[in-house]
Design a protein around this motif. Structure first.
Motif, PDB file in Angstrom:
ATOM      1  N   PHE A  65       0.857  -1.181   0.000  1.00  0.00           N
ATOM      2  CA  PHE A  65       0.000   0.000   0.000  1.00  0.00           C
ATOM      3  C   PHE A  65       0.892   1.229   0.000  1.00  0.00           C
ATOM      4  N   PHE A  66       0.320   2.383  -0.306  1.00  0.00           N
ATOM      5  CA  PHE A  66       0.954   3.672  -0.041  1.00  0.00           C
ATOM      6  C   PHE A  66       0.184   4.358   1.082  1.00  0.00           C
ATOM      7  N   LYS A  67       0.916   5.162   1.885  1.00  0.00           N
ATOM      8  CA  LYS A  67       0.275   5.916   2.969  1.00  0.00           C
ATOM      9  C   LYS A  67       0.573   7.395   2.779  1.00  0.00           C
ATOM     10  N   PRO A  68      -0.312   8.139   2.100  1.00  0.00           N
ATOM     11  CA  PRO A  68      -0.102   9.586   1.924  1.00  0.00           C
ATOM     12  C   PRO A  68      -0.041  10.289   3.279  1.00  0.00           C
ATOM     13  N   ASP A  69       1.016  11.070   3.473  1.00  0.00           N
ATOM     14  CA  ASP A  69       1.258  11.754   4.742  1.00  0.00           C
ATOM     15  C   ASP A  69       1.313  10.771   5.916  1.00  0.00           C
ATOM     16  N   GLY A  70       1.569   9.512   5.619  1.00  0.00           N
ATOM     17  CA  GLY A  70       1.749   8.489   6.644  1.00  0.00           C
ATOM     18  C   GLY A  70       0.515   8.155   7.435  1.00  0.00           C
ATOM     19  N   GLU A  71      -0.673   8.500   6.905  1.00  0.00           N
ATOM     20  CA  GLU A  71      -1.884   8.391   7.720  1.00  0.00           C
ATOM     21  C   GLU A  71      -2.684   7.109   7.519  1.00  0.00           C
ATOM     22  N   LYS A  72      -2.893   6.679   6.260  1.00  0.00           N
ATOM     23  CA  LYS A  72      -3.797   5.560   6.012  1.00  0.00           C
ATOM     24  C   LYS A  72      -3.356   4.787   4.778  1.00  0.00           C
ATOM     25  N   ASP A  73      -3.575   3.464   4.801  1.00  0.00           N
ATOM     26  CA  ASP A  73      -3.240   2.618   3.657  1.00  0.00           C
ATOM     27  C   ASP A  73      -4.192   2.846   2.493  1.00  0.00           C
ATOM     28  N   TYR A  74      -3.610   3.045   1.301  1.00  0.00           N
ATOM     29  CA  TYR A  74      -4.405   3.121   0.073  1.00  0.00           C
ATOM     30  C   TYR A  74      -3.701   2.333  -1.020  1.00  0.00           C
ATOM     31  N   PRO A  75      -4.473   1.750  -1.937  1.00  0.00           N
ATOM     32  CA  PRO A  75      -3.830   1.097  -3.096  1.00  0.00           C
ATOM     33  C   PRO A  75      -3.089   2.130  -3.940  1.00  0.00           C
TER      34      PRO A  75
END
Length: 619
Positions: A65-75
């Protein structure tokens, strides 16, 4: 390797996997590896808002996953595979592993294609890429040499037309993923069949799309019927332009796709100095030079404008071809008396003649449906720049009950429609099953998991088609699995009764089209049309040196008509007559005996609802 200065998604090169994501407004980006071990790593921000990290020794099926701004997992927005669907993790794809066998494949010129549009999920019982392979021989035997796949980019659930894709680079997991698509393309090329892929660059699907968490992929400057428009000319649009203009290169290089059909290009809004389509055209031409093979770009356009297929240096978009809806509308309304309710700006024989000789029927006239003067003449655009059709997913699926033409008109009219299409100066497109008169419906269907979205889709469809609902008529539930299952082709029919006759009729029309040199002359100056007897139409085609002539006569009326063959040619021989015994599937009291050879100015007898073709004798 993609020929671009910026990388989207993942790329496996030898033992190194590089991850990249465009997120210009984020302050941090974290790569969350899920497999082979759960681990989070900070990514580095590069120029123009790209975050990157390279890792050695990752397995080919690593997930993340990627975590934008380290906040939440997204594809990954540029994920190439979503094995668990639109909400799950992304998976690395190593494109170097597939063993292609099509090294000797040479693509087919657009003007020589017999296109066949199909939906992967309903084409076979299994609904997968690999299941299609077993049917390729049947298609090839019919004369089909190019299939057009409705979109296969990852969408929510396992039932969808594909135009709601949420991940433009990922291949639908339930169809067989990247591996399955490559196997299908490789098999098609072995059979001598080209592959065209539908792609959508005008919006992103409503479920599972988390692009807004990464950057300004959309804009409020424009509206589309499906929500926010993609950001091709607003602030921060450079990354969006790169993302979508690289997508054709991805399909061409990694999947050996021969061409793309771009959905509804009139909803791709770009008022920049270099239009998105011009920019994409330049990239595709560069890839052609690099790989030494041509690639096609075909547009679905509602503009009725020749600029779609004009080269960029002349102010055009650079497409190789565009769909010609006016041909469908002009012919359909004359075959089905109820068609006037849907296409009330069509309905005259003169319009059908214009569809054959010009292309666009609406070329500046006042159009009631649009409440304005609409279109520009396409008289000067060669026929091989247009893809014509009697049926496609829209014309069928956007009816209340998903009726195919075979459910609306009788066999005689189906024969007429097929002949009009396949003997036209345009590139013909058939919709799956059309070649044998398939009469199962093709409904609109979805399989969303968001309950509010499901209800919104249901209500939206009901509202859109309320004026076409008959009293007491039930609108098919697009979310119900049974709606989808009813659309599956019934392949056994093609060997029975009227279906077998229609299949043979299509084979003969395609054979005639391929064997007669006159069909290579697609310049409009070599074709003319004449309306006669009220509802008769004569299409006259000739070769460049006028040594060969072909005349196709259509009787779209309930009465017998007569036509005098042109006296410019001393002798004509019969090529086709739809009332010959082999083209009748049941006994008829009529006993027509077509004349096999006639002289110029002799009168041809045309029974009701028939088509006759004569060619000039070789000089």
């Amino acid at each position: 390797m993609l020929i671009t200065s910026t990388l989207h998604g993942t790329e496996k090169n030898n033992n190194t996997t590089t991850f990249s994501v465009w997120a210009p407004l984020c302050n941090r980006m974290v790569l969350h590896l899920v497999h082979p071990h759960d681990k989070e790593m900070e990514m580095t921000k590069h120029e123009e808002g790209y975050w990157k990290i390279s890792i050695d020794d990752l397995p080919d099926n690593a997930t993340y996953f990627f975590k934008p701004d380290g906040e939440k997992d997204y594809p990954d927005p540029a994920s190439q595979f979503q094995p668990q669907g639109v909400h799950g993790h992304s998976q690395v794809v190593n494109h170097q592993l597939f063993a292609w066998t099509d090294q000797q494949w040479k693509s087919i010129p657009l003007q020589n294609m017999i296109l066949y549009e199909l939906h992967v999920g309903t084409f076979t019982k299994e609904g997968t890429f690999e299941a299609i392979i077993s049917r390729l021989h049947d298609l090839k035997e019919t004369g089909i040499n190019a299939i057009e796949l409705m979109p296969v980019s990852q969408f929510a659930g396992n039932r969808n037309w594909g135009y709601d894709g949420a991940y433009p680079y990922a291949v639908q997991n339930t169809y067989g993923g990247p591996e399955g698509l490559k196997k299908l393309v490789d098999a098609c090329h072995r059979e001598g069949i080209a592959v065209i892929l539908d792609v959508v660059y005008n919006h992103l699907g409503p479920e599972g799309c988390y692009f807004s968490s990464f950057g300004p992929y959309t804009t409020n400057k424009y509206n589309t019927p499906w929500g926010k428009a993609l950001n091709f000319d607003d602030a921060w649009s450079d990354g969006v332009r790169e993302y979508f203009s690289n997508n054709p290169l991805y399909w061409f290089e990694h999947f050996h796709i021969d061409g793309l059909r771009c959905d509804a290009i009139h909803f791709v809004f770009d008022n920049g100095a270099v239009n998105f389509w011009e920019y994409t055209h330049q990239k595709v031409k560069a890839l052609e030079e690099k790989l030494g093979r041509p690639f096609l770009l075909i547009a679905e356009s509602d503009l009725n404008s020749p600029k779609v297929v004009q080269p960029p240096e002349l102010g055009g978009y650079g497409f190789d071809g565009q769909w010609l809806d006016d041909f469908h509308h002009a012919l359909y309304v004359l075959l089905d008396e109820k068609g006037k309710e849907r296409y009330y700006d069509f309905g005259t024989m003169k319009q059908l003649a214009k569809a054959f000789t010009d292309g666009f029927v609406h070329s500046g006239e006042w159009v009631q449906f649009r409440k304005k003067h609409f279109g520009v003449s396409s008289k000067g655009v060669p026929g091989n720049k247009f893809i014509a059709h009697n049926q496609n997913h829209d014309q069928i699926g956007n009816r209340v009950q998903g009726e195919r033409l075979s459910m609306l008109v009788d066999v005689e009219k189906l024969q007429l429609a097929a002949a009009a299409l396949l003997l036209s100066p345009y590139v013909p497109l058939l919709f799956m099953g059309e070649e044998y008169g398939e009469d199962v419906p093709f409904y609109f269907f979805v399989s969303h998991t968001d309950k509010e979205l499901v209800e919104a889709v249901k209500e939206g469809r009901k509202k859109e088609f309320a004026s076409f609902l008959n009293e007491g008529e039930i609108f098919p539930d697009p979310q119900a699995e049974k709606t989808f299952m009813k659309c599956k082709l019934q392949w056994h029919k093609r060997h029975e009764g009227k279906y077998k006759m229609l299949l043979n009729w299509h084979k003969e029309l395609i054979r005639l089209r391929n064997s007669h040199s006159i069909f290579q002359y697609t310049d409009k100056k070599y074709i003319s049309a004449e309306v006669f007897g009220g509802k008769g139409l004569a299409i006259h085609r000739r070769s460049e040196n006028a040594a060969h002539h072909l005349i196709c006569l259509f009787n779209l009326s309930e009465k017998e008509l007569h036509y005098h063959l042109p006296s410019s040619q001393p002798a004509w021989h019969l090529l086709l007559h739809s009332k010959q015994p082999q083209w009748q599937y049941q006994h008829t009291s009529e006993n027509y005996k077509p004349v096999l050879q006639m002289n110029g100015n002799e009168k041809v007898q045309l029974p009701p609802y028939c088509v006759v073709a004569y060619a000039s004798m070789l000089q």
